[in-house]
Scaffold this active site. Structure first.
Site, mmCIF file in Angstrom:
data_model
loop_
_atom_site.group_PDB
_atom_site.id
_atom_site.type_symbol
_atom_site.label_atom_id
_atom_site.label_comp_id
_atom_site.label_asym_id
_atom_site.label_seq_id
_atom_site.Cartn_x
_atom_site.Cartn_y
_atom_site.Cartn_z
ATOM 1 N N SER A 8 0.752 -1.136 -0.037
ATOM 2 C CA SER A 8 -0.118 0.017 -0.109
ATOM 3 C C SER A 8 0.805 1.221 0.125
ATOM 4 O O SER A 8 0.422 2.211 -0.387
ATOM 5 C CB SER A 8 -1.046 0.078 1.359
ATOM 6 N N LYS A 55 0.489 4.754 6.729
ATOM 7 C CA LYS A 55 -0.055 5.528 5.743
ATOM 8 C C LYS A 55 0.653 7.055 5.902
ATOM 9 O O LYS A 55 1.264 7.192 6.915
ATOM 10 C CB LYS A 55 -1.661 5.496 5.937
#
Length: 200
Positions: A54, A97
Site C-alpha cells: 500500500s 499511511k
C-alpha cells in the site's frame, strides 16, 4: 597448625561466598538496568515491519522501520507525515499511511486529482494515482485523513473512514532494513496549489 589451616579455610570460604554474592549482585543490577533501558527505549521507539504494497513505491513489503512514539506528544501533525497506527477495525494490526488531511480540512478527488480545501495538491513524493472521483469530506476534530501512496492497492480513509488520533502509534523515523535502504525517513510537506475552477 591445624587451627591455622581451619581458620584459613573458613576465611577462604567467606571470601568465596562474598565474591559470589558480589557477582550475583552485579549481575542482577546489570539485568535490571538492561530491562529499564529496554522499557525506556520501547516507550520512545518501536520497530515496525511493513506488510503489503500500500505504500509503494516509497516503502516496500518486508521493510523494517523505527517509529518515533514521542513525535506527536511533542509536536503537531503535518500533511505529508508518514505514520504508523493501530487499524481502527482491528487494533491488533498496525498500518502505515500518509497524512493527507488534518482536522478541519476538506479532502476529495476530482478526475483522480487530490484536492484539499478546494486547492490542487502538489504531492512531492512518488505515488500511484487513482482515476476516479471521491466525494468531498471534512476531517473531524481529533481525526486524520490518511492514504497509502499506492492508491489503487491501499486500504485507508476512503475504505474505512477517518483515523482517530487515539490510534496513532507514532511517526516513521528511520528505515533499518534492508541495509541498502537504511536511513532517516523523509516526510515531504504537502503544498496546496492554486484554487481549481469549479465547473459551471
Amino acid at each position: 597448625m591445624g587451627e591455622e589451616q581451619a581458620a584459613f579455610a573458613v576465611k577462604k570460604d567467606e571470601e568465596e561466598s562474598a565474591g559470589f554474592k558480589s557477582l550475583l549482585r552485579e549481575t542482577l543490577e546489570t539485568v535490571i538496568l538492561a530491562v529499564l533501558i529496554f522499557l525506556v527505549i520501547r516507550s520512545l521507539v518501536q520497530n515496525y515491519r511493513i506488510e503489503g504494497q500500500s505504500m509503494e513505491p516509497n516503502f516496500q513489503h518486508g521493510q523494517y522501520l523505527l517509529v518515533n512514539k514521542l513525535a506527536y506528544r511533542l509536536g503537531e501533525y503535518s500533511r505529508g507525515d508518514v505514520i504508523v497506527f493501530h487499524y481502527p477495525n482491528n487494533p491488533s494490526q498496525d498500518y502505515i499511511k500518509r497524512v493527507i488531511g488534518l482536522p478541519g480540512d476538506t479532502v476529495e478527488f476530482r478526475d483522480g486529482e487530490l484536492i484539499v480545501n478546494g486547492l490542487n495538491v502538489d504531492e512531492p513524493y512518488d505515488q500511484v494515482p487513482i482515476a476516479r472521483d471521491i466525494q468531498a469530506q471534512t476531517v473531524a476534530p481529533g481525526f486524520l485523513y490518511v492514504l497509502g501512496d499506492n492508491r489503487p492497492a491501499s486500504s485507508d480513509t476512503r475504505t474505512w473512514g477517518q483515523l482517530s488520533q487515539e490510534f496513532v502509534i507514532g511517526k516513521a523515523w528511520f528505515a533499518i532494513w534492508p541495509v541498502g535502504d537504511a536511513g532517516v525517513v523523509e516526510h515531504p510537506a504537502i503544498e496546496l496549489g492554486p484554487a481549481l475552477e469549479q465547473a459551471p
